[in-house]
Design an enzyme around this catalytic site. Structure first.
Site, mmCIF file in Angstrom:
data_model
loop_
_atom_site.group_PDB
_atom_site.id
_atom_site.type_symbol
_atom_site.label_atom_id
_atom_site.label_comp_id
_atom_site.label_asym_id
_atom_site.label_seq_id
_atom_site.Cartn_x
_atom_site.Cartn_y
_atom_site.Cartn_z
ATOM 1 N N HIS A 62 0.721 -1.217 0.027
ATOM 2 C CA HIS A 62 -0.025 -0.098 0.062
ATOM 3 C C HIS A 62 1.033 1.367 0.006
ATOM 4 C CE1 HIS A 62 -2.657 -2.967 2.589
ATOM 5 N NE2 HIS A 62 -3.008 -2.846 1.326
ATOM 6 N N LYS A 72 6.314 6.447 6.662
ATOM 7 C CA LYS A 72 5.910 5.679 7.825
ATOM 8 C C LYS A 72 7.112 5.390 8.603
ATOM 9 C CE LYS A 72 2.199 3.770 5.003
ATOM 10 N NZ LYS A 72 1.617 2.437 4.699
ATOM 11 N N TYR A 132 2.259 1.743 13.456
ATOM 12 C CA TYR A 132 2.922 2.646 12.354
ATOM 13 C C TYR A 132 2.836 4.163 12.634
ATOM 14 C CZ TYR A 132 0.370 -1.231 9.810
ATOM 15 O OH TYR A 132 -0.090 -2.527 9.434
ATOM 16 N N ASP A 170 -6.621 -6.636 -1.240
ATOM 17 C CA ASP A 170 -5.281 -6.808 -1.570
ATOM 18 C C ASP A 170 -5.319 -7.841 -2.706
ATOM 19 O OD1 ASP A 170 -4.264 -4.863 0.061
ATOM 20 O OD2 ASP A 170 -3.499 -6.327 1.599
#
Length: 181
Positions: A62, A72, A132, A170
């Site tokens: 992603h 991130k 994250y 996904d």
């Protein structure tokens, strides 16, 4: 904290200094001034996410596109994962290449994922809790993905193919050959 550069420019593994004694351990998981010193730029956390996944789960790949692109900082609170990034920057000499590493609660390593990279991970332990820290808010209209098991990407997720568990979303992501920068 120690910075270990990957072959993908801007993407780095961060290893904290862990102090242990008979009581347990202590380490600084993030400190703005040290991050800026190590990485050469700032990283302002505006959103923190946490996920829990069982063995075999593959999350990703992603990313978000500009103007809502995200960097991130990934770390594991419990368990062990194989963390993976793919360089999506067309101007980069490592465009289309990936990097992977094992992040675990035991090793306490963190991976910094710059803007312009797809990110995903597979769970290698019975369960894993992943945190994250992001420098931009989640923006569904700007979210994109690639199929994590695309053979053209050649990613070793550390799992047998039959053990990989993908979300319906996904499993329907486009393949690398269809990627349009």
């Amino acid at each position: 904290m120690e910075r270990v550069d990957t072959h993908l420019s801007g993407c780095a593994l961060l290893k904290p200094l862990v102090r242990e004694d008979v009581r347990g351990y202590f380490f600084e998981s993030f400190r703005t001034d040290l991050f800026e010193q190590l990485m050469g730029h700032s990283f302002t956390v505006v959103q923190q996410n946490e996920s829990s996944s069982k063995y075999g789960v593959v999350r990703g790949l992603h990313w978000q596109i500009p103007p809502r692109a995200q960097a991130k900082l990934i770390r594991v609170l419990s368990g062990e994962i194989r963390d993976v990034v793919v360089d999506l920057r067309p101007e980069s000499c490592t465009f289309g290449q990936h990097y992977s590493c094992v992040l675990s609660a035991e090793n306490k390593h963190q991976l910094f994922v710059p803007q312009g990279f797809a990110h995903g991970f597979s769970v290698l332990s019975t369960q894993a809790i992943v945190a994250y820290s992001c420098d931009a808010l989640y923006a569904p209209a700007h979210e994109r993905g690639l199929h994590p098991l695309d053979p053209d990407l050649g990613i070793d997720w550390g799992l047998k193919p039959e053990d990989c568990v993908l979300s319906a979303k996904d499993a329907q992501q486009p393949l690398w050959k269809d990627y349009q920068p």
